[in-house]
Design a protein around this motif. Structure first.
Motif, PDB file in Angstrom:
ATOM      1  N   UNK A  93      20.822  63.692 -19.954  1.00 15.97           N
ATOM      2  CA  UNK A  93      19.384  63.943 -20.048  1.00 15.97           C
ATOM      3  C   UNK A  93      18.554  62.869 -19.358  1.00 15.97           C
ATOM      4  N   UNK A  94      19.202  61.831 -18.867  1.00 17.74           N
ATOM      5  CA  UNK A  94      18.522  60.826 -18.057  1.00 17.74           C
ATOM      6  C   UNK A  94      18.718  61.084 -16.564  1.00 17.74           C
ATOM      7  N   UNK A  95      19.436  62.158 -16.245  1.00 18.03           N
ATOM      8  CA  UNK A  95      19.667  62.495 -14.852  1.00 18.03           C
ATOM      9  C   UNK A  95      20.856  61.793 -14.235  1.00 18.03           C
ATOM     10  N   UNK A  96      21.642  61.085 -15.049  1.00 18.29           N
ATOM     11  CA  UNK A  96      22.821  60.394 -14.532  1.00 18.29           C
ATOM     12  C   UNK A  96      23.979  61.376 -14.350  1.00 18.29           C
ATOM     13  N   UNK A  97      24.701  61.261 -13.240  1.00 19.78           N
ATOM     14  CA  UNK A  97      25.877  62.091 -13.008  1.00 19.78           C
ATOM     15  C   UNK A  97      27.016  61.533 -13.856  1.00 19.78           C
ATOM     16  N   UNK A  98      27.320  62.204 -14.966  1.00 25.18           N
ATOM     17  CA  UNK A  98      28.319  61.692 -15.907  1.00 25.18           C
ATOM     18  C   UNK A  98      29.711  62.254 -15.650  1.00 25.18           C
ATOM     19  N   UNK A  99      29.793  63.409 -15.000  1.00 26.03           N
ATOM     20  CA  UNK A  99      31.073  63.962 -14.548  1.00 26.03           C
ATOM     21  C   UNK A  99      30.899  64.340 -13.084  1.00 26.03           C
ATOM     22  N   UNK A 100      31.692  63.728 -12.228  1.00 18.26           N
ATOM     23  CA  UNK A 100      31.543  63.902 -10.793  1.00 18.26           C
ATOM     24  C   UNK A 100      31.878  65.333 -10.381  1.00 18.26           C
ATOM     25  N   UNK A 101      31.429  65.705  -9.207  1.00 15.98           N
ATOM     26  CA  UNK A 101      31.642  67.057  -8.703  1.00 15.98           C
ATOM     27  C   UNK A 101      33.135  67.339  -8.522  1.00 15.98           C
ATOM     28  N   UNK A 102      33.553  68.519  -8.967  1.00 16.93           N
ATOM     29  CA  UNK A 102      34.954  68.907  -8.923  1.00 16.93           C
ATOM     30  C   UNK A 102      35.062  70.423  -8.777  1.00 16.93           C
ATOM     31  N   UNK A 103      36.269  70.892  -8.492  1.00 16.11           N
ATOM     32  CA  UNK A 103      36.457  72.317  -8.187  1.00 16.11           C
ATOM     33  C   UNK A 103      37.216  73.078  -9.274  1.00 16.11           C
ATOM     34  N   UNK A 104      37.627  72.409 -10.349  1.00 16.26           N
ATOM     35  CA  UNK A 104      38.460  73.077 -11.352  1.00 16.26           C
ATOM     36  C   UNK A 104      37.698  73.518 -12.586  1.00 16.26           C
ATOM     37  N   UNK A 105      36.373  73.374 -12.602  1.00 16.55           N
ATOM     38  CA  UNK A 105      35.589  73.797 -13.756  1.00 16.55           C
ATOM     39  C   UNK A 105      35.424  75.313 -13.749  1.00 16.55           C
TER      40      UNK A 105
END
Length: 206
Positions: free
Chosen positions: A50-62
């Motif tokens: 909710x602070x706009x921080x990327x907490x899980x990086x971009x990935x292709x398995x979601x």
């Protein structure tokens, strides 16, 4: 003199208090679930807090979930679905809110968690005979609809009769459908062989 010192100090620290992080060219932003929102960029998904921080990086398995707001990965009770393809077959598991895999991809399909339970298709391998000429086991694959907890442990078999499948990408081109339905926190509708429903009460483990 004091005024000058104070003003100089303010000018020195003011830039240090302005800390910003920007995420550009984001293609999709979901509503927040479990205090994180899914965002899509370059065909990959990640999560922000909710602070706009990327907490899980971009990935292709979601794995996406269909909602009224669109299709996107989402956390439910601190678990998000992931998929891993092995020999052309999709296997599903879960990560936690840190991005760590907590339930290894092993199920043929899964639902999101409701409290401590999710519905999953558990694969079962049966050795039915042995081909001595080829020195190879003859096997049969089937699956059951089960409930699992947030650690991936099976807590209840919703179906007692297994569904036989051919575990080959030519035959199993998509994940088998889960037919059981969650009605309330403790009630499940399970489809029988004659396409009628059985209502089962399963107490949630908290």
């Amino acid at each position: 003199m004091k005024k000058v010192v104070i003003l100089c100090f303010m000018f020195i620290i003011a830039p240090l208090l302005i800390v910003g992080q920007s995420l550009e060219n984001v293609e999709f932003i979901s509503p927040f679930h479990d205090d994180v929102a899914a965002i899509k960029k370059d065909g990959k998904w990640g999560f922000i807090d909710k602070q706009g921080n990327l907490v899980i990086d971009f990935r292709t398995d979601l794995v996406n979930t269909k909602t009224d707001d669109g299709e996107y990965p989402m956390f439910s009770y601190e678990r998000c679905k992931i998929v891993e393809v092995k020999a052309g077959i999709s296997y599903f598991g879960f990560i936690d809110t840190s991005g760590k895999t907590v339930i290894e991809p092993q199920f043929l399909n899964i639902t999101n968690f409701n409290k401590n339970n999710a519905i999953a298709l558990k694969l079962d391998k049966q050795i039915i005979s042995r081909n001595t000429a080829l020195d190879k086991d003859m096997v049969n694959y089937r699956y059951f609809e089960v409930l699992i907890n947030t650690e991936g442990e099976i807590t209840y078999y919703l179906t007692q009769d297994a569904v036989n499948i051919v575990l080959d990408k030519s035959f199993l081109r998509a994940a088998p459908q889960i037919t059981s339905k969650l009605l309330t926190d403790e009630l499940y509708a399970v489809m029988g062989k004659n396409k009628t429903w059985n209502i089962i009460k399963v107490k949630q483990e908290l």
